[in-house]
Design an enzyme around this catalytic site. Structure first.
Site, mmCIF file in Angstrom:
data_model
loop_
_atom_site.group_PDB
_atom_site.id
_atom_site.type_symbol
_atom_site.label_atom_id
_atom_site.label_comp_id
_atom_site.label_asym_id
_atom_site.label_seq_id
_atom_site.Cartn_x
_atom_site.Cartn_y
_atom_site.Cartn_z
ATOM 1 C CG HIS A 236 0.433 1.366 5.155
ATOM 2 N ND1 HIS A 236 -0.487 0.942 4.222
ATOM 3 C CD2 HIS A 236 1.483 0.511 5.066
ATOM 4 C CE1 HIS A 236 -0.022 -0.130 3.605
ATOM 5 N NE2 HIS A 236 1.166 -0.413 4.095
ATOM 6 C CG ASP B 295 4.462 -1.529 5.689
ATOM 7 O OD1 ASP B 295 4.372 -0.323 5.391
ATOM 8 O OD2 ASP B 295 3.814 -2.423 5.112
ATOM 9 C CG HIS C 274 6.159 -5.501 8.123
ATOM 10 N ND1 HIS C 274 4.873 -5.607 8.601
ATOM 11 C CD2 HIS C 274 6.046 -5.307 6.778
ATOM 12 C CE1 HIS C 274 4.013 -5.491 7.599
ATOM 13 N NE2 HIS C 274 4.705 -5.310 6.481
ATOM 14 C CG ASP D 105 1.140 -3.126 0.515
ATOM 15 O OD1 ASP D 105 1.918 -4.081 0.704
ATOM 16 O OD2 ASP D 105 0.839 -2.317 1.419
#
Length: 257
Positions: free
Chosen positions: A169, A131, A112, A60
């Site tokens: 996000h 992230d 992550h 993503d």
């Protein structure tokens, strides 16, 4: 000064679009989907995509890279320690990269993923952290250890308080709900939770955040605070006061929240 906008992708991703109006050149960070970027370029004739910056290898974040490079010829830069499609420039900790006339420092922030990096521009205090650090939270530990992630977050937390945090996000509201479970009496946190709830009800983006706000409201950056330690010990009675141990407890708690 560059302009920074968010291009929504998938359910909750943001592709950050950096624009330099005088040259009509732009760059993007973590384009998991090429379509939003190509649509923006089509709607803005004369603009040229020059750089694609990648923080880590998850689909993503890289799914649109090859199509964008094929369509625009943009340079692709990403972490040397991970498999990044169509990468032109391998980046290591403390490297520097020039993008739209701005020099970004590369920061290794494993946790992550093992090779995750962030991009930091000191003069304007801009941080693109993928992230690793989220508004009100942090990324899951898919590859790294709690100790690695805690060190990475501590490194980001040490940046200037005014640093703008551009994560990828829209997780802020759920993160703050968890933060409230950890610190229900944190006044600043409660104010932020109410504000972000209102923003999301209005369809507004909750980003960017900043380091000062994260230090005041993000439990994963507050593992040395007595209230956070007490909450963690309420989950694990024999827990050490060591911040990395408190972090590990919080991360496991959040995974099942």
């Amino acid at each position: 000064m560059i302009q920074i906008d968010a291009l929504p992708a998938f359910n909750d991703n943001y592709i950050w679009l950096l624009q330099e109006p005088s040259s009509k050149r732009c760059a993007v960070v973590d384009p998991g989907d090429a379509a939003p970027v190509l649509a923006w370029l089509e709607a803005h004739p004369g603009w040229q995509l020059g750089d694609i910056l990648i923080t880590h290898h998850h689909f993503d974040h890289v799914g649109g890279v090859e199509q964008l490079k094929s369509a625009t010829g943009a340079r692709v830069a990403g972490p040397a320690a991970e498999k990044i499609p169509a990468r032109d420039l391998d980046l290591h900790d403390n490297d520097e990269i020039d993008v739209l006339g701005l020099r970004f420092k590369v920061m290794a922030v494993p946790g992550h993923t093992l090779g995750h990096i962030a991009y930091y521009h000191a003069p304007q205090n801009l941080l693109f952290c993928g992230d690793t650090l989220f508004a009100g939270g942090c990324g899951r530990l898919f590859e790294g250890t709690p100790q690695q992630m805690h060190r990475s977050l501590s490194r980001l937390a040490a940046l200037p308080a005014s640093t703008q945090v551009y994560c990828t996000h829209e997780y802020t509201l759920s993160n703050l709900r968890f933060a409230h479970a950890v610190e229900p009496d944190n006044v600043r946190l409660n104010e932020r939770l109410a504000e972000v709830t209102r923003w999301r009800d209005e369809g507004r983006i909750s980003l960017p955040s900043n380091i000062e706000l994260e230090l005041a409201t993000n439990p994963f950056l507050r593992t040395g605070e007595a209230s956070v330690v007490a909450a963690a010990k309420g989950r694990e009675g024999k827990l050490s006061d060591e911040p990395s141990a408190v972090f590990a407890c919080l991360r496991a708690w959040k995974d099942n929240f």
